[in-house]
Motif scaffolding. Structure first.
Motif, short mmCIF file in Angstrom:
data_model
loop_
_atom_site.label_atom_id
_atom_site.label_comp_id
_atom_site.label_asym_id
_atom_site.label_seq_id
_atom_site.Cartn_x
_atom_site.Cartn_y
_atom_site.Cartn_z
N THR A 70 0.85 -1.19 0.00
CA THR A 70 0.00 0.00 0.00
C THR A 70 0.89 1.25 0.00
O THR A 70 1.91 1.28 0.69
CB THR A 70 -0.84 -0.01 1.29
OG1 THR A 70 -1.57 -1.22 1.33
CG2 THR A 70 -1.79 1.17 1.37
N PRO A 71 0.52 2.26 -0.75
CA PRO A 71 1.30 3.51 -0.71
C PRO A 71 1.42 4.04 0.72
O PRO A 71 0.51 3.87 1.53
CB PRO A 71 0.48 4.46 -1.59
CG PRO A 71 -0.24 3.57 -2.54
CD PRO A 71 -0.57 2.34 -1.74
N ALA A 72 2.55 4.65 0.99
CA ALA A 72 2.82 5.18 2.32
C ALA A 72 3.81 6.32 2.19
O ALA A 72 4.51 6.42 1.17
CB ALA A 72 3.42 4.09 3.21
N PRO A 73 3.90 7.15 3.20
CA PRO A 73 5.00 8.11 3.20
C PRO A 73 6.33 7.37 3.33
O PRO A 73 6.37 6.27 3.91
CB PRO A 73 4.73 8.96 4.45
CG PRO A 73 3.37 8.61 4.91
CD PRO A 73 3.05 7.25 4.40
N TYR A 74 7.37 7.94 2.80
CA TYR A 74 8.70 7.35 2.92
C TYR A 74 9.69 8.36 3.50
O TYR A 74 9.55 9.57 3.26
CB TYR A 74 9.22 6.86 1.56
CG TYR A 74 8.73 5.48 1.21
CD1 TYR A 74 9.54 4.37 1.37
CD2 TYR A 74 7.43 5.28 0.75
CE1 TYR A 74 9.09 3.10 1.06
CE2 TYR A 74 6.96 4.01 0.44
CZ TYR A 74 7.80 2.92 0.59
OH TYR A 74 7.36 1.67 0.30
#
Lengths: 430, 430
Positions: A345-349
């Motif tokens: 799932t997309p997430a902040p990095y």
């Protein structure tokens, strides 16, 4: 009072001796709560002569755990030997075939053979219980399988390897590099014989795969867990993440998405102020998120004689009380094969890189990110004393797809301003 | 598939509608996990005409919850009406007499009549389950009764009234006095019709008395709970405790001591860095300490439609799966009458007082404490701008018996230097 529940105990290491102590110390308490006595009738271990911190003279001895599992005077076979193959597997299979219930602390066994064992047990009308296999003394299997049984689970997360969390928090608190703390942990006896089981995330990945099966009604699929250990977590990143308000944890995450079942056991940043972020040392924590209940957080000792034996005996007490819930919370034959999600799932990095400190360098990095479709939430530049030509740049992105992050990382070297490889670590939103 | 488990639902407020929604939304999931369908057949509430956020057209309607409890097409009577007397009690008794299992969210009912109801149910071979009565969505009854069943429990603690924790954390974060935040809470609808149930600690005390019964095998004895609400917690103490590294919580503590069973629901200081200290807003937390497991901490939503319905339905699922554990974890007839401890276990105390700022004043206070057998761990003097003659003195004592603290407080006025009444708040070691 009804007949005693008779236990056959295979394995007399730390956990096995812990079980013996509880059964001996709390005979009256267990009988009062279970409505029947709970007794050990026979035990088994590799070395009978070894000195042990408990009186075993009242129990029959079996050299072969299979023979123990098949004894007529055993109702419940307790497997605390460990190992995914060999004696643990053979004896567990033998116990089921002989009509015994099974209580096990063996996450590796169930991660690899849980489906077959559960099917065999349920076909024979027997139960397999494994509270002690996940997060030590925390009754998380019970909470998830029973307490939250009316929830569609959304996400399950956990810090479930105390050794890894010890290493990461010790690195953070003492400012020591990984190699030094790893060696400390080895000398303290915190590491498995094969340390990669711990620091490679395998042990914690086994546990995550069991939680995912219960949460999502899927067959245990340990092979589909995205695994990354803590060996590449640097003290620099621990420090800099801390400056940005995050701590680094070996975090397991399982969630069912439109793209399939996501299972990850990888280093992640979590907010320093969150319960997961505040977790220190060998303590474990599991976060259960369901559609009705919201978020439940469970915290406690993840290993050790007392906690693990408490979990084993909690299962024994349930069996003594007549609880017969299916291994993974529904019939094993009804568990479906999960389609693994191809990406997370997309997430902040969090990104860390070293830049040539010259005009336009940051702009080139920002352009790379923009071209990969990644927007920037925070950026910080740290000029390191004595390294006049280089600056460390820290970036926290907005939510981004892992593929886009990979794309940007691949493009950085082409800029001519990023020195060496950039570090990218997922920030899990907890 | 076996016959459906048929629910009769008495009470269609927030929790009742939450139950309806789960049963309707998750029909397949519940059937898969329970091995049988779970259906509502009949409902009851005071006002049939009231608009409700769920389709009830498929269910029979009973105006009288007693009639609902006695219906032939009801297997499990769910009581989410509330109130320790009247319809809730009558209908629960009727359900047991009619051979139904009972699931209730009613802490007041069980705190006052739990012993009689449990005995009646067990004599009839029925179960009463009450996960939703304590700490909302947190499966703490299950963890304590089942998961930790092999432990002699040492201490059970909890922040179990979300409204009180909301008020205390809002006071701390916004710097507002109690009266202002109380009024906010009232306008937000956070308070019971009788606010003293919340802020007087009664509701949380009910919950604590239920946990104590399970933990220590004693009859529920709510009357023996030492109760003190949050009405006297001042913003000054919240601020000054914070300066000393503590937060103030309405904390429930139950422990079995050599002097008897101790049950307290009182404002306490806890270390700001501890899980209890970090708990913000309406979230609940329960800490369970057992001789084998050590300390387990459970955190989650303490109220609300989804969380409370999740707990109710967790109990329903257990009944559907055939779990028949005794109400308080052992036969009700075997519960013993606890001897209440006459005083609390010694603990450090936080003291705040206003002193005449003149030579020898502090020495007089220290002498008072010394004569009461109390030693000082930390002391801090704060000279308040504009009040030249007075100084605020904060003291953290070493462990002291409550009687010794009372003795010292009584002696302070005699010194001639302590202005007004000193404040003393227990510091619970967590």
């Amino acid at each position: 009072m009804p007949a005693p529940l008779r236990l056959g105990l295979a394995g007399l290491g730390t956990v096995g001796i812990g079980v013996v102590k509880i059964v001996q110390r709390h005979a009256d308490l267990l009988a009062a709560r279970a409505g029947r006595p709970v007794v050990i009738t026979a035990v088994s271990a590799r070395d009978r002569a070894k000195a042990r911190d408990a009186d075993l003279s009242g129990y029959a001895w079996e050299t072969d755990p299979v023979a123990l599992a098949e004894r007529d005077d055993v109702d419940v076979f307790i497997e605390v030997m460990g190992g995914s193959e060999g004696p643990a597997k053979l004896a567990t299979e033998a116990a089921i075939a002989a009509g015994k219930d099974v209580v096990t602390a063996n996450k590796a066994l169930l991660a690899h053979h849980g489906q077959a064992l559960a099917e065999a047990a349920e076909a024979a009308g027997r139960v397999i219980r494994f509270e002690a296999a996940v997060a030590g003394g925390i009754p998380v299997i019970k909470a998830l399988t029973e307490g939250l049984a009316a929830n569609q689970m959304r996400r399950v997360m956990g810090v479930m390897n105390g050794t890894c969390n010890y290493i990461l928090t010790r690195m953070a608190n003492a400012g020591l590099p990984y190699e030094t703390v790893f060696e400390e942990a080895r000398q303290l006896g915190y590491l498995e014989a094969d340390p990669n089981l711990d620091v490679g995330g395998i042990d914690a990945g086994h546990k995550l795969s069991l939680l995912a099966a219960i949460a999502f009604g899927t067959r245990v699929s340990f092979d589909a867990v995205e695994l990354e250990g803590i060996g590449n977590v640097s003290i620099d990143d621990i420090r800099m993440a801390d400056d940005m308000g995050y701590h680094i944890k070996l975090l397991g995450v399982a969630q069912m998405t439109g793209r399939g079942l996501e299972q990850r056991m990888t280093p992640c940043l979590v907010p320093a102020e969150s319960p997961l972020g505040q977790l220190q040392g060998g303590t474990n924590m599991v976060v259960l998120e369901g559609d009705a209940v919201g978020q439940i957080v469970l915290r406690g000792p993840g290993a050790g004689e007392g906690p693990t034996a408490s979990a084993v005996m909690g299962d024994v007490m349930d069996i003594a009380r007549g609880v017969r819930t299916a291994t993974f919370g529904r019939p094993a034959t009804s568990l479906v094969a999960a389609i693994p999600a191809k990406s997370a799932t997309p997430a902040p990095y969090y990104l860390r890189m070293t830049l040539l400190d010259k005009p336009g360098a940051l702009a080139k990095v920002a352009t790379c990110l923009g071209e990969a479709g990644i927007s920037i939430d925070q950026m910080r530049q740290i000029n390191q004393p004595g390294e006049d030509d280089n600056a460390v740049v820290l970036i926290v992105t907005h939510k981004a797809a892992p593929a886009d992050i990979a794309h940007a990382l691949a493009a950085f070297p082409v800029t001519g301003v990023v020195q060496g490889a950039a570090v990218a670590i997922r920030i899990e939103e907890v």
